[in-house]
Design a protein around this motif. Sequence first.
Motif, short mmCIF file in Angstrom:
data_model
loop_
_atom_site.label_atom_id
_atom_site.label_comp_id
_atom_site.label_asym_id
_atom_site.label_seq_id
_atom_site.Cartn_x
_atom_site.Cartn_y
_atom_site.Cartn_z
N TYR A 124 0.84 -1.20 0.00
CA TYR A 124 0.00 0.00 0.00
C TYR A 124 0.87 1.25 0.00
CZ TYR A 124 -4.06 2.84 1.49
OH TYR A 124 -5.09 3.74 1.60
N TYR A 127 1.68 3.71 3.22
CA TYR A 127 2.51 3.39 4.39
C TYR A 127 3.74 4.28 4.51
CZ TYR A 127 -0.32 -0.93 4.80
OH TYR A 127 -1.32 -1.84 4.93
N PRO A 169 -0.47 -5.63 5.22
CA PRO A 169 -1.85 -5.71 4.74
C PRO A 169 -2.20 -7.15 4.36
CG PRO A 169 -0.47 -4.65 3.10
CD PRO A 169 0.43 -5.03 4.24
N ALA A 202 -8.13 -4.23 5.64
CA ALA A 202 -9.11 -3.38 4.97
C ALA A 202 -10.04 -4.21 4.07
CB ALA A 202 -8.40 -2.31 4.14
#
Length: 370
Positions: A124, A127, A169, A202
């Motif tokens: 991601y 970060y 993640p 997420a």
Amino acid sequence: MSASTWPPLREELRGIEPYGAPQLPIDKVPVQLNVNENPYGPSSACVADIATSAAEAAMTLNRYPDREFVALRQSLAWYLSRDTSTGIVPEQVWAANGSNEVMLQLLQAFGGPGRTAVSFAPTYSMYPEYARDTNTRWLAGHRAEDFSLDLDAARDLVKSEQPSVILLPSPNNPTGTALPPEAVAVLCEAAGDDGIVVVDEAYGEFRREGVPSALEMLPAYRNLVVTRTMSKAFAGAGLRLGYLAAAPEICDAIRVVRLPYHLSAVTQAVALAALRHAPELLGKVDELRAERDALVAWLRDQGYDVADSDANFCLFGRFADRHAVWQGLLDRGVLIRETGPEGWLRVSVGTPDEMAAFRDALIDVNGERA
Ligand SMILES: *Cc1c(COP(=O)(O)O)cnc(C)c1O
């Protein structure tokens, strides 16, 4: 002062473009598959309940909201408990305006000068920004060719660099790769009491059958933090509500750095109303997972490389000129995301009509380029 140094921005922020996918008007680009939203909006019954709750909150707007958002923490604990065998209590829950804010708060509390945050690329792109914004040293290890984690290498990196925050993640964005529980266990042990391991779920609700949530591992590791969001499966991207589950001591530490009253009365009321409608708002998740699996299969059928996905998007390639393909799709009214390793593109899972439009457009773009 010379024009080139005005405004007097921090040195490391000069010349940096703000993060964000292109946001284009829906009447110009009807098929938007670029930011992993749930394509299904709330029913009118749900909208009415949200509106009533917002109106009740409006009557109290002369007062500051509940700083500790007790009712919302209770409701989130109830919601998360469905994913665990041991349950989650409100003292283990924290929330903020999107899980991005939750993670920034984690870096504010556990990162900082002289400390290191680690993740494993490709991952991601926000970060490193949390690290930069909190003056935390940023270090990215690498994923294997199939985007999984090389556990020995990851453990070695954590042992040698002793990061105070590890961001993992699962499923990963932009690859869709979920982490096996062993990976979480190994990294929690490697980090020890000097580091926290943040598993960013997420997209957790989209994981495939048999893939466990890291929530199950909270009783075993006090340095484990699991973040979730209402932005993706929960169909609440516009709400801005993210949250985490962790040891109560970790939640208490965040309370030191959070801004006062960071969750508005309206946000709290609307999030509570949305949680009351959880079954409906999550009602399309199974369909979206099936659509995701069909998309992966179709792309592979077309001869593309496609990363295995436990999320509501997939990463596919490889293109000699991915920008041209992205632009070709956009010219046909389909917006996807140019992100991830060079040569790959990411597409979110939409409605069956949107996916049909994506497939037609991709075939058309290929025909033109063949
Ligand atoms: C979308 C996303 C989030 C969620 O962001 P919000 O601030 O909650 O909207 C978090 N992590 C990853 C990896 C994401 O892709």
